[in-house]
Design a protein around this motif. Structure first.
Motif, PDB file in Angstrom:
ATOM      1  N   TYR A  32       0.824  -1.207   0.000  1.00 53.38           N
ATOM      2  CA  TYR A  32       0.000   0.000   0.000  1.00 53.38           C
ATOM      3  C   TYR A  32       0.863   1.264   0.000  1.00 53.38           C
ATOM      4  O   TYR A  32       1.960   1.268   0.549  1.00 53.38           O
ATOM      5  N   TYR A  34       0.281   3.831   1.745  1.00 54.50           N
ATOM      6  CA  TYR A  34      -0.182   4.562   2.921  1.00 54.50           C
ATOM      7  C   TYR A  34       0.883   4.498   4.015  1.00 54.50           C
ATOM      8  O   TYR A  34       0.632   4.077   5.142  1.00 54.50           O
ATOM      9  N   ASP A  52       1.281   9.240   2.652  1.00 52.94           N
ATOM     10  CA  ASP A  52       1.173   8.631   1.315  1.00 52.94           C
ATOM     11  C   ASP A  52       2.540   8.495   0.665  1.00 52.94           C
ATOM     12  O   ASP A  52       2.706   8.772  -0.528  1.00 52.94           O
TER      13      ASP A  52
ATOM     14  N   ARG B  32     -17.486  14.814   8.283  1.00 46.50           N
ATOM     15  CA  ARG B  32     -17.518  13.648   7.416  1.00 46.50           C
ATOM     16  C   ARG B  32     -16.123  13.150   7.069  1.00 46.50           C
ATOM     17  O   ARG B  32     -15.211  13.913   6.847  1.00 46.50           O
ATOM     18  N   SER B  33     -15.981  11.840   7.051  1.00 43.13           N
ATOM     19  CA  SER B  33     -14.781  11.135   6.597  1.00 43.13           C
ATOM     20  C   SER B  33     -13.679  11.005   7.635  1.00 43.13           C
ATOM     21  O   SER B  33     -12.754  10.233   7.430  1.00 43.13           O
ATOM     22  N   PRO B 102      -8.301  11.327   6.275  1.00 43.98           N
ATOM     23  CA  PRO B 102      -9.129  10.429   5.452  1.00 43.98           C
ATOM     24  C   PRO B 102      -8.404   9.914   4.218  1.00 43.98           C
ATOM     25  O   PRO B 102      -7.485  10.549   3.705  1.00 43.98           O
ATOM     26  N   ALA B 103      -8.830   8.753   3.747  1.00 43.03           N
ATOM     27  CA  ALA B 103      -8.328   8.175   2.507  1.00 43.03           C
ATOM     28  C   ALA B 103      -9.524   7.725   1.671  1.00 43.03           C
ATOM     29  O   ALA B 103     -10.646   7.697   2.153  1.00 43.03           O
ATOM     30  N   VAL B 104      -9.234   7.367   0.426  1.00 48.40           N
ATOM     31  CA  VAL B 104     -10.305   6.944  -0.472  1.00 48.40           C
ATOM     32  C   VAL B 104     -10.559   5.452  -0.355  1.00 48.40           C
ATOM     33  O   VAL B 104     -11.683   5.007  -0.148  1.00 48.40           O
ATOM     34  N   ALA B 105      -9.497   4.661  -0.451  1.00 49.32           N
ATOM     35  CA  ALA B 105      -9.640   3.212  -0.513  1.00 49.32           C
ATOM     36  C   ALA B 105      -9.693   2.534   0.843  1.00 49.32           C
ATOM     37  O   ALA B 105     -10.175   1.405   0.948  1.00 49.32           O
ATOM     38  N   ARG B 109      -5.421   7.408   6.272  1.00 47.77           N
ATOM     39  CA  ARG B 109      -4.082   7.204   5.720  1.00 47.77           C
ATOM     40  C   ARG B 109      -2.965   7.611   6.660  1.00 47.77           C
ATOM     41  O   ARG B 109      -1.829   7.211   6.464  1.00 47.77           O
TER      42      ARG B 109
END
Lengths: 110, 124
Positions: A32, A34, A52, B32-33, B102-105, B109
């Motif tokens: 990943y 991350y 990231d 949110r998130s 927050p992250a997308v997947a 993160r």
């Protein structure tokens, strides 16, 4: 889950560059993007320096950069300064939907 | 400017339950998130992620602590809390609360904003 592997200590002189490695497995670092890095000054809370793998939050010096190759991520600090002396930790998302930290690296500026 | 502040007893007896609260100011815990998390650092050791929670109640826990940990959220007070049961000396640590980026997947993160930390000692 096992902690990510970091060297216990690194050192460098002012103006030099140093690199701290963070080794995991294909289930975390290698799998990943991350990976994040944190700086912890004595008696202070950790501060996010890289997320990231390569991204710097607003306000973090351009002297800090991140990279990854396979199961190993790296933090590079260029133009080393006395104020960079701190503990540094890496962290990664894992395939078990958990987050794991490295054991930490103490950076000494000579 | 978002700030987090931990609070709770600094001394807990062995076999009892450690309880800490994190108060969020300068923003809403119901944003949110965002997940919200707990991390600790035992003396002389590195950081350890304990767990994280979404304002809606979804949680993630460190497998090594899962049987003893409960993280909850109180949106009316803009707080989230940690309970760690059956504590031993090995649970002595500085405990931090943090906001999770927050992250997308995946859920999040990184941990981007931290509280100052609170020292908890387990001793009789």
């Amino acid at each position: 889950q096992s902690a990510l592997t970091q060297p216990a200590s690194v050192s460098g002189s002012p103006g030099q560059s140093i690199t701290i490695s963070c080794t995991g497995t294909s289930s975390d670092v290698g799998g990943y993007n991350y990976v994040s890095w944190y700086q912890q000054l004595p008696g202070k809370a950790p501060k996010l320096m890289i997320y990231d793998v390569t991204n710097r939050p607003s306000g973090v010096s351009y002297r800090f950069s991140g990279s990854k190759s396979g199961n190993t991520a790296s933090l590079t600090i260029s133009g080393l300064q006395a104020e960079d002396e701190a503990d540094y930790y890496c962290s990664s998302y894992t395939s078990s939907s958990t987050w794991v930290f490295g054991g930490g690296t103490k950076l000494t500026v000579l | 400017q978002l700030q987090l502040q931990e609070s709770g007893p600094g001394l807990v007896k062995p076999s009892e339950t450690l309880s800490l609260t994190c108060t969020v100011s300068g923003g809403s815990i119901s944003s949110r998130s965002y997940y919200w998390g707990w991390i600790r650092r035992p003396p002389g050791k590195g950081l350890e992620w304990i767990g994280s929670i979404y304002y809606g109640g979804s949680t993630y826990y460190n497998p090594s602590l899962k049987s003893r940990v409960t993280i909850s959220v109180d949106t009316s007070k803009n707080q989230f809390s940690l309970r760690l049961s059956s504590v031993t000396a090995a649970d002595t640590a500085v405990y931090y609360c943090a906001r999770c980026l927050p992250a997308v997947a995946v859920a999040f993160r990184a941990f981007d904003i931290w509280g100052q930390g609170t020292m908890v000692t387990v001793s009789s």
